[in-house]
Design a protein around this motif. Structure first.
Motif, PDB file in Angstrom:
ATOM      1  N   LEU A 743       0.832  -1.196   0.000  1.00 42.60           N
ATOM      2  CA  LEU A 743       0.000   0.000   0.000  1.00 42.60           C
ATOM      3  C   LEU A 743       0.871   1.252   0.000  1.00 42.60           C
ATOM      4  N   PRO A 744       0.311   2.398  -0.328  1.00 45.27           N
ATOM      5  CA  PRO A 744       1.128   3.629  -0.394  1.00 45.27           C
ATOM      6  C   PRO A 744       1.836   3.970   0.920  1.00 45.27           C
ATOM      7  N   VAL A 745       1.163   3.757   2.056  1.00 47.12           N
ATOM      8  CA  VAL A 745       1.778   4.141   3.330  1.00 47.12           C
ATOM      9  C   VAL A 745       3.035   3.329   3.624  1.00 47.12           C
ATOM     10  N   PRO A 746       2.993   1.970   3.625  1.00 44.54           N
ATOM     11  CA  PRO A 746       4.243   1.236   3.856  1.00 44.54           C
ATOM     12  C   PRO A 746       5.281   1.456   2.772  1.00 44.54           C
ATOM     13  N   LEU A 747       4.823   1.643   1.528  1.00 43.07           N
ATOM     14  CA  LEU A 747       5.777   1.898   0.449  1.00 43.07           C
ATOM     15  C   LEU A 747       6.499   3.221   0.677  1.00 43.07           C
ATOM     16  N   LEU A 748       5.753   4.250   1.097  1.00 42.26           N
ATOM     17  CA  LEU A 748       6.371   5.538   1.400  1.00 42.26           C
ATOM     18  C   LEU A 748       7.312   5.423   2.593  1.00 42.26           C
ATOM     19  N   CYS A 749       6.917   4.663   3.608  1.00 44.37           N
ATOM     20  CA  CYS A 749       7.779   4.467   4.778  1.00 44.37           C
ATOM     21  C   CYS A 749       9.075   3.770   4.390  1.00 44.37           C
ATOM     22  N   ILE A 750       8.980   2.762   3.515  1.00 41.84           N
ATOM     23  CA  ILE A 750      10.189   2.047   3.083  1.00 41.84           C
ATOM     24  C   ILE A 750      11.124   2.980   2.343  1.00 41.84           C
ATOM     25  N   ALA A 751      10.585   3.783   1.435  1.00 34.89           N
ATOM     26  CA  ALA A 751      11.419   4.688   0.653  1.00 34.89           C
ATOM     27  C   ALA A 751      12.087   5.736   1.551  1.00 34.89           C
ATOM     28  N   CYS A 752      11.294   6.380   2.398  1.00 40.14           N
ATOM     29  CA  CYS A 752      11.855   7.422   3.272  1.00 40.14           C
ATOM     30  C   CYS A 752      12.853   6.840   4.264  1.00 40.14           C
ATOM     31  N   THR A 753      12.522   5.680   4.828  1.00 41.68           N
ATOM     32  CA  THR A 753      13.420   5.056   5.801  1.00 41.68           C
ATOM     33  C   THR A 753      14.734   4.657   5.150  1.00 41.68           C
ATOM     34  N   SER A 754      14.699   4.166   3.941  1.00 42.15           N
ATOM     35  CA  SER A 754      15.936   3.785   3.243  1.00 42.15           C
ATOM     36  C   SER A 754      16.839   4.995   3.035  1.00 42.15           C
ATOM     37  N   VAL A 755      16.245   6.116   2.638  1.00 45.79           N
ATOM     38  CA  VAL A 755      17.035   7.337   2.438  1.00 45.79           C
ATOM     39  C   VAL A 755      17.646   7.805   3.755  1.00 45.79           C
ATOM     40  N   VAL A 756      16.834   7.796   4.810  1.00 47.33           N
ATOM     41  CA  VAL A 756      17.336   8.238   6.117  1.00 47.33           C
ATOM     42  C   VAL A 756      18.444   7.311   6.610  1.00 47.33           C
ATOM     43  N   TRP A 757      18.279   5.998   6.416  1.00 48.17           N
ATOM     44  CA  TRP A 757      19.329   5.061   6.819  1.00 48.17           C
ATOM     45  C   TRP A 757      20.627   5.338   6.065  1.00 48.17           C
ATOM     46  N   ALA A 758      20.528   5.653   4.792  1.00 49.73           N
ATOM     47  CA  ALA A 758      21.734   5.928   4.002  1.00 49.73           C
ATOM     48  C   ALA A 758      22.486   7.136   4.557  1.00 49.73           C
ATOM     49  N   PHE A 759      21.783   8.215   4.841  1.00 51.75           N
ATOM     50  CA  PHE A 759      22.436   9.389   5.417  1.00 51.75           C
ATOM     51  C   PHE A 759      22.956   9.093   6.823  1.00 51.75           C
ATOM     52  N   ALA A 760      22.200   8.329   7.589  1.00 55.46           N
ATOM     53  CA  ALA A 760      22.625   8.013   8.956  1.00 55.46           C
ATOM     54  C   ALA A 760      23.932   7.220   8.949  1.00 55.46           C
ATOM     55  N   LEU A 761      24.028   6.235   8.080  1.00 50.40           N
ATOM     56  CA  LEU A 761      25.253   5.430   8.019  1.00 50.40           C
ATOM     57  C   LEU A 761      26.435   6.267   7.542  1.00 50.40           C
TER      58      LEU A 761
END
Length: 830
Positions: A743-761
């Motif tokens: 669904l759009p909500v988990p898909l959006l969460c996955i995309a945003c979380t992946s970007v944030v994880w990349a910057f965090a690492l």
């Protein structure tokens, strides 16, 4: 030492009476900046008389330098400087003792005289330099006394100087009006020789030798960088000395020990260990920066609370506008839905997907819900693409009015029944969600209560220990105990690095927010069961929230323990920062597995026991793992064996036995499936996951065995994260392969979380300090603040990683919301 000079003039007569030796004492009225070359012996002594004018509003340094020209080691030259309020004595050549009682000789000796403050406008001070020796031979020396033009350091002005072990340097700094704290930064282009930077109060004597520099004040060892934050409140006079001492050995800074003669009593001439240094004193941040950093931290994370409040309100408003137009159509569709589920048309389904972020509905809209229910009866529906011939449907309850019908478990404990169901080629969630809901709810609630108990008993001694660490640092002044980023360590009260502690607030606040969201979903789900109990027990992934509560609690505890670790970060308490990271990784994997295997997931006791073993190995690795080949062999063997046992458990759904006949059965399976008929594996999907998991884990075990990384705790955490990412990727792939959708909500969460994880690492791997090296080498990685003049790279890692973990939890929370209206016998297990 002053009394020693008087004893040099006294000799004991053979008869026991005390007589004064006849000695030629030469007194010279000396002047500054002139070199005096003389010789002395046991019968000749020189006294040099100096005078200079001290001004109250001007501070001048005076330095005495002595160079011994004769080769005398047994009977050194004795130098005593007598001042009005202090006595300084030393010998030439100067003997300094290093590690393992090693002695080092230095012929060039230079010392700065202590200058006590004067209350008068100007005063003339006299001081005397006595030079003597007990050697009967003539000892030649060179003496000079000079003024130091740059004895006082100024704010934001760089000053370069040289220092050696026998020629330490110290300078004075006076706080300006309105400046409450400053940062003393010392740098050098050369890593060695090792040196010590000390901050001392204005008093006599000044401790400026390698063997006494740690007696008072604050001090750090240094290779290329050192930084000490000094607060005005710690110095009553409003000024302090910056003392720089070069050590005789480099072992304290990570260097090697020099060659030393076999005879320990033989002093070694260490030559000149000269080091060029630069000192810069800058004002530290003020109260406004502290307040700005605190407000920024709270503002960032409180915005998530506002967003979590806004989304349900917006969803309710959006649905309210559509209710009028959809009322008739939804009513008719619900009638059809009820008939498909074996209900009468009078039992209307009032929405679907209970337990969402919204108040009365999930992220699945009513239209999607009803479409799914209607389509589920169609043979062309994507959820029924796999053959379902061997599915064993759950017996449908005809009535829910009787309490007794809920008091028994529909899956008996007969082993044959479990074997029949769990060994089918294609399993549905209905096959593994047959146990009583109340029993399963209590089973998963134990996860939360156990982790809450663990958190209390784990955190109390941790808090006590780090408070003790901080107290030791404040009392002793030894800043080598803790591995801060000293260029961006802002003290507050007794805490040396308040900013590193404050940045962990996000874990606590977002963990609490996640608990609130889970609680809201559970209340919404329970409220929905009151109206549509039969529907919720037949459709969607079973709703068990105990693991979610445990995950939120673990996130909060990660913030608390990370803050405790950053009170005084070092290698002895690094496991405080990682213990609940292991918990989070383990709980996330358990939650992913529990979604499709609710009846056969691990119990809380066995899960936490395994996590306790992981933490136990983490402690052993920190203590014994550095370069220990035996430990790495044992750990790698255990790692591989555990991977194989877990793979077997997952592949056969627990339907196997570990006994004496295990090897016979393994050979039988290999012979039957690989030799006789070479048949493919029965459970292809599970086999793919387990093969990939074994490849990853065997590779990690080989890496650890070959390279033996010093940071064992991070290596162990990397194993957990790699397995979690592998399982999550497999889950997503199998979900899409099974015809399900994101669904759009988990898909959006996955995309945003992946970007944030990349910057965090990215910010995590900046490496501003490392306890794998010596404190002096760790400070070479220190950097200035990069955010608001208050937070450094590691603080940004705290911000981003807490947001990324929160987003990851939300992904797990709403990942299968698209199945809320799909019958469980059409949801596949993988």
């Amino acid at each position: 030492m002053a009394s020693l000079c008087l004893l040099l003039l006294l000799l004991w007569a053979p008869g026991g009476s005390l007589v004064i030796a006849e000695k030629d004492i030469q007194q010279i009225k000396a002047v500054f900046d002139k070199e005096y070359k003389q010789y002395v012996n046991s019968e000749l002594q020189y006294i040099y008389t100096f005078n200079h004018t001290l001004l109250r509003n001007k501070t001048e340094g005076v330095r005495v330098s002595v160079n011994m020209l004769s080769d005398q080691k047994v009977t050194p030259l004795l130098v005593v400087v007598r001042q009005k309020e202090a006595v300084l004595s030393f010998q030439a050549p100067l003997t300094l003792r290093g590690l393992y009682q090693r002695n080092y000789l230095y012929k060039d000796v230079g010392r700065t005289l202590c200058q006590p403050p004067t209350k008068a406008e100007s005063v003339t001070q006299y001081f005397y330099v006595d030079v003597s020796t007990l050697s009967e031979k003539n000892t030649t020396y060179r003496l000079s006394v000079t003024h130091l033009d740059n004895f006082v350091l100024w704010t934001e002005e760089r000053f370069t100087f040289n220092a050696t072990p026998s020629q330490p340097q110290y300078f004075k700094y006076v706080f300006k009006e309105g400046v409450d704290s400053v940062i003393v930064k010392v740098s050098s282009p050369m890593a060695f020789p090792c040196s010590v930077i000390s901050i001392q109060d204005i008093q006599c004597p000044v401790y400026d030798l390698d063997n006494n520099v740690a007696f008072i004040g604050m001090y750090q060892t240094m290779t290329k960088k050192a930084a000490i934050t000094v607060q005005r409140k710690d110095f009553a006079s409003g000024s302090f000395y910056v003392v720089v001492v070069v050590k005789s050995e480099d072992e304290a800074c990570g260097g090697g020990l020099p060659y030393y003669p076999l005879n320990p009593d033989t002093p070694m001439d260490h030559g000149t260990r000269e080091k060029t240094l630069e000192v810069l004193i800058s004002p530290a941040i003020g109260k406004e920066t502290y307040i700005g950093g605190i407000l920024f931290c709270f503002g960032v994370f409180m915005s998530f609370y506002l967003l979590a409040l806004f989304i349900p309100c917006w969803e309710k408003w959006r649905k309210g506008r559509k209710d009028a137009g959809l009322l008739n159509s939804v009513g008719s569709i619900n009638d059809e839905t009820a008939s498909l589920l074996g209900k009468s048309s009078s039992q209307k389904y009032d929405g679907c997907g209970y337990g969402s972020l919204a108040e009365h509905s999930s992220v699945v809209s009513p239209e999607d819900c009803t479409d799914s229910l209607v389509s589920s009866g169609d043979a062309s529906y994507s959820y029924t693409e796999r053959p379902l011939d061997n599915f064993v449907s759950r017996p449908r309850l005809e009535s829910l009015s009787s309490v007794e019908e809920d008091d028994y478990d529909t899956l008996t404990d007969i082993e044959s029944d479990k074997n029949v169901i769990r060994t089918k080629k294609f399993l549905s969630v209905a096959d593994l969600a047959r146990k009583d809901k109340r029993v399963m709810r209590k089973k998963y609630q134990i996860y939360f209560w156990n982790i809450f108990t663990i958190a209390v008993f784990y955190s109390l001694p941790v808090v006590q220990l780090v408070i003790t660490y901080q107290t030791v640092v404040n009392v002793t002044g030894n800043q080598d105990i803790c591995y801060y980023n000293f260029l961006c360590a802002h003290p507050l009260g007794s805490l040396s690095a308040f900013n590193n502690i404050l940045s962990n607030l996000g874990y606590v606040l977002l963990g609490l927010l996640f608990l609130i969201i889970v609680l809201q979903r559970e209340l919404s789900h329970n409220r929905g069961r009151m109206f549509n109990r039969d529907h919720l027990e037949e459709c969607g992934i079973p709703k068990h929230f105990g693991l979610f509560y445990a995950m939120g609690t673990a996130l909060m505890m990660e913030g608390l323990l990370s803050a405790c670790y950053h009170v005084c970060p070092n290698y002895t308490n690094f496991q405080f920062d990682t213990s609940f990271m292991y918990m989070i990784a383990g709980l996330c994997m358990l939650k992913l597995y529990q979604k499709r295997h609710p009846d056969i997931n691990a119990s809380a006791y066995s899960a936490y026991a395994c996590l306790a073993i992981v933490i136990f190995f983490s402690v052993l690795g920190v203590v014994f793992g550095k370069g220990n080949m035996v430990f790495w062999i044992i750990f790698s063997v255990i790692h591989i064996l555990f991977t194989m046992l877990l793979s077997t458990q997952l592949y056969y759904m627990g339907r196997w036995r570990l006994d004496s006949g295990i090897f016979r059965r393994i050979l039988q399976v290999l012979y039957t499936d690989c030799v006789r008929q070479c048949s493919p594996p029965m459970y292809v999907d599970r086999m793919v996951l387990l093969v990939m998991g074994n490849i990853v884990n065997w590779s990690l075990a080989a890496y650890g065995l070959i390279f033996r990384p010093n940071d064992f705790a991070s290596y162990l955490l990397a194993i957990g994260i790699c397995n979690l990412l592998l399982y999550f990727a497999f889950y997503i792939i199998m979900k899409l392969r099974s015809g399900e959708r994101l669904l759009p909500v988990p898909l959006l969460c996955i995309a945003c979380t992946s970007v944030v994880w990349a910057f965090a690492l990215y910010f995590f791997f900046q490496g501003l300090s490392t306890w794998q090296k010596t404190p002096a080498e760790s400070r070479e990685h220190n950097r200035d603040c990069i955010l608001l003049g208050f937070f450094d790279d590691h603080d940004i890692w705290h911000f981003l990683s807490s947001i990324a973990m929160f987003g990851s939890f939300l992904v797990l929370l709403c990942l299968d919301d698209d199945l809320d209206c799909v019958q469980r016998d059409k949801i596949y297990v993988f």
